[in-house]
Design an enzyme around this catalytic site. Sequence first.
Site, PDB file in Angstrom:
ATOM      1  N   ASP A 142     -15.458  17.257   5.422  1.00 47.98           N
ATOM      2  CA  ASP A 142     -15.868  16.453   6.571  1.00 47.98           C
ATOM      3  C   ASP A 142     -17.260  16.735   7.149  1.00 47.98           C
ATOM      4  O   ASP A 142     -17.898  15.830   7.671  1.00 47.98           O
ATOM      5  CB  ASP A 142     -14.822  16.592   7.694  1.00 47.98           C
ATOM      6  CG  ASP A 142     -14.953  15.510   8.745  1.00 47.98           C
ATOM      7  OD1 ASP A 142     -15.346  14.385   8.394  1.00 47.98           O
ATOM      8  OD2 ASP A 142     -14.669  15.779   9.917  1.00 47.98           O
ATOM      9  N   CYS A 199      -1.943  -8.576   2.842  1.00 46.76           N
ATOM     10  CA  CYS A 199      -1.620  -7.960   4.136  1.00 46.76           C
ATOM     11  C   CYS A 199      -2.875  -7.832   4.997  1.00 46.76           C
ATOM     12  O   CYS A 199      -3.928  -7.406   4.528  1.00 46.76           O
ATOM     13  CB  CYS A 199      -0.994  -6.590   3.917  1.00 46.76           C
ATOM     14  SG  CYS A 199      -0.598  -5.716   5.452  1.00 46.76           S
ATOM     15  N   CYS A 206      -6.233  -4.143  15.457  1.00 41.52           N
ATOM     16  CA  CYS A 206      -7.370  -3.498  16.131  1.00 41.52           C
ATOM     17  C   CYS A 206      -7.592  -4.092  17.526  1.00 41.52           C
ATOM     18  O   CYS A 206      -7.855  -5.290  17.651  1.00 41.52           O
ATOM     19  CB  CYS A 206      -8.637  -3.632  15.291  1.00 41.52           C
ATOM     20  SG  CYS A 206     -10.065  -2.798  16.043  1.00 41.52           S
ATOM     21  N   CYS A 252      -4.728   0.998  13.475  1.00 34.68           N
ATOM     22  CA  CYS A 252      -4.876   0.372  12.157  1.00 34.68           C
ATOM     23  C   CYS A 252      -4.175   1.173  11.066  1.00 34.68           C
ATOM     24  O   CYS A 252      -3.730   0.613  10.061  1.00 34.68           O
ATOM     25  CB  CYS A 252      -6.354   0.164  11.821  1.00 34.68           C
ATOM     26  SG  CYS A 252      -7.310   1.670  11.563  1.00 34.68           S
ATOM     27  N   CYS A 256       0.139   0.152   8.932  1.00 35.84           N
ATOM     28  CA  CYS A 256       0.095  -0.053   7.481  1.00 35.84           C
ATOM     29  C   CYS A 256       1.498   0.059   6.886  1.00 35.84           C
ATOM     30  O   CYS A 256       2.181   1.075   7.068  1.00 35.84           O
ATOM     31  CB  CYS A 256      -0.830   0.981   6.837  1.00 35.84           C
ATOM     32  SG  CYS A 256      -0.909   0.847   5.028  1.00 35.84           S
TER      33      CYS A 256
END
Length: 354
Positions: A142, A199, A206, A252, A256
């Site tokens: 990261d 999808c 959002c 978001c 899923c």
Amino acid sequence: MVAEALPPPDDRLEDRLEAVARAHGFAAFGIARADAAPETAERLNQWLAEGRHGDMIWMESRAEQRGSPQGLWPEVRSVIALGMSYAPALDPLALAAHRTRGRISVYAQGGDYHDVVKKALKGVARWLIGEAEDAEVKVFVDTAPVMEKPLSAAAGLGWQGKHTNLVSREHGSWLFLGAIYTTLDLTPSKAGRDTCGSCAACQDACPTDAFPAPYRLDARRCISYLTIEHNGPIPVALRRGIGNRIYGCDDCLAVCPWNKFADTAHRHRAFLPRAELAAPSLGDLLDLDDAAFREVFAGSPIKRIGRGRMVRNAAIAAGNSGDRGFVPVLERLAKDESPMVADAALWALDELAS
């Protein structure tokens, strides 16, 4: 624990490497050639040219290194992509109706993933050097100019969904990604295949319309960016959409459909939620001074945003709560020495008065 899980020496190197990675707590493993995601640089440069990175200047300043593994380290031949699960046991959207509580992104409710993942990466890298003495390695999680998501997709961990995050068939959207670059020529895994189909759940979920199109994110409208990376007043037009989110946003990811396959049994114990971070009181957060902020968020990735951004976020959440019980503390914060805190408090007072 790791030593007990070591594979027999007659297995091929890639299989032994995977066994060691899993013994170190990684739930997902794959290998990609260093040049396996050639489209990354073009997509990154377009995103930067459109200004969709907002204040994240480091994305632009090291774009050449970020565009490909060889741009960062010319000698790299293979990328070992690894994922550590933080799959939540509870619905991340459950707190939406509890307006006097702050919503913290699932990934930040436990231990700091930077420390946990990097320690495990170093353990795997040490083993690899011991097995292949001519190997050189570098580990990343990261903080370096590494595009973990396209590399992980190329290594077969999953695919980049329409929300631009990695999606795994086995672990859903809940993987911390790390990478080991090496000079070894390792046998690559089969690349992930996009299975989003028609999808659009993540796009529809959002609250601030941060997706101008599928597979494209405008960070300037993203609640995770606004509450974590953005250091200043949050645009007024986006404040109501933030709701009671005070650090990041999972919407978001949480909607899923592939998350129904995410097995919480694979979740690393270091990421179990701390009680004080699972559903913090907005009133407690609004009362934080610098010392209290550091104490509450010690050992958490949240500590890096500082007291100002956290109280700013909590003030906006208070303004969205409809609870006039927050008026006294907001009146005090309207005179705060931090301009962005004072601005958020004044906005919240106006919202509660209307």
